[in-house]
Design a protein around this motif. Structure first.
Motif, PDB file in Angstrom:
ATOM      1  N   GLY A  17       0.799  -1.209   0.000  1.00  0.00           N
ATOM      2  CA  GLY A  17       0.000   0.000   0.000  1.00  0.00           C
ATOM      3  C   GLY A  17       0.835   1.264   0.000  1.00  0.00           C
ATOM      4  O   GLY A  17       2.021   1.245  -0.347  1.00  0.00           O
ATOM      5  N   VAL A  25      -4.659  -8.469   3.364  1.00  0.00           N
ATOM      6  CA  VAL A  25      -5.962  -8.140   2.783  1.00  0.00           C
ATOM      7  C   VAL A  25      -6.925  -9.293   3.046  1.00  0.00           C
ATOM      8  O   VAL A  25      -6.551 -10.463   2.955  1.00  0.00           O
ATOM      9  N   ASP A  47     -10.975  -3.526  -5.517  1.00  0.00           N
ATOM     10  CA  ASP A  47     -10.461  -3.004  -4.252  1.00  0.00           C
ATOM     11  C   ASP A  47     -10.090  -4.191  -3.374  1.00  0.00           C
ATOM     12  O   ASP A  47     -10.911  -5.083  -3.143  1.00  0.00           O
ATOM     13  N   ALA A  49      -8.727  -4.947   0.464  1.00  0.00           N
ATOM     14  CA  ALA A  49      -8.684  -4.167   1.701  1.00  0.00           C
ATOM     15  C   ALA A  49      -8.641  -5.053   2.940  1.00  0.00           C
ATOM     16  O   ALA A  49      -8.934  -6.245   2.891  1.00  0.00           O
ATOM     17  N   PRO A  51     -10.555  -4.085   6.137  1.00  0.00           N
ATOM     18  CA  PRO A  51     -11.412  -3.101   6.796  1.00  0.00           C
ATOM     19  C   PRO A  51     -11.174  -2.977   8.300  1.00  0.00           C
ATOM     20  O   PRO A  51     -11.437  -1.924   8.870  1.00  0.00           O
ATOM     21  N   GLN A  57      -6.259   1.165   4.552  1.00  0.00           N
ATOM     22  CA  GLN A  57      -5.633  -0.122   4.259  1.00  0.00           C
ATOM     23  C   GLN A  57      -6.317  -0.785   3.074  1.00  0.00           C
ATOM     24  O   GLN A  57      -7.069  -1.747   3.204  1.00  0.00           O
ATOM     25  N   ARG A  58      -6.048  -0.217   1.892  1.00  0.00           N
ATOM     26  CA  ARG A  58      -6.646  -0.751   0.678  1.00  0.00           C
ATOM     27  C   ARG A  58      -5.776  -0.427  -0.515  1.00  0.00           C
ATOM     28  O   ARG A  58      -4.974   0.518  -0.489  1.00  0.00           O
TER      29      ARG A  58
END
Length: 86
Positions: A17, A25, A47, A49, A51, A57-58
């Motif tokens: 990232g 991820v 995408d 990510a 979460p 954080q993606r």
């Protein structure tokens, strides 16, 4: 025209990232719609990510239909070339 067709999937992997830092991820969101940045009318948007670590954080990718098809074919070929169980 917006498709609003969105597919979500749980994944297990890593992505690099902002700042060149790797992070886990856990979620993938894939949709075909208007891009935010790519210079195309519509793109396949992906995408990846985590979460649980916040919105930063993606990693996002916007690909033209043609590029997304070539990427899908390349993924299929790479997976097919690996022995079962590896």
């Amino acid at each position: 025209m917006c498709t609003y067709a969105t597919v979500t999937e749980s994944v297990d992997g890593s992505a690099k990232g902002p700042g060149g830092q790797w992070f886990h991820v856990s979620d993938a969101t894939v949709y075909y719609d208007h891009p935010v940045h790519a210079m195309a009318e519509h793109t396949l948007n992906i995408d990846l990510a985590d979460p649980s670590r916040g919105p930063g954080q993606r990693v996002a990718v916007e690909l033209t239909r043609e590029s997304a098809t070539r990427l899908r074919d390349a993924i299929d070929a790479a997976l097919a070339s690996a022995p079962e169980g590896v």
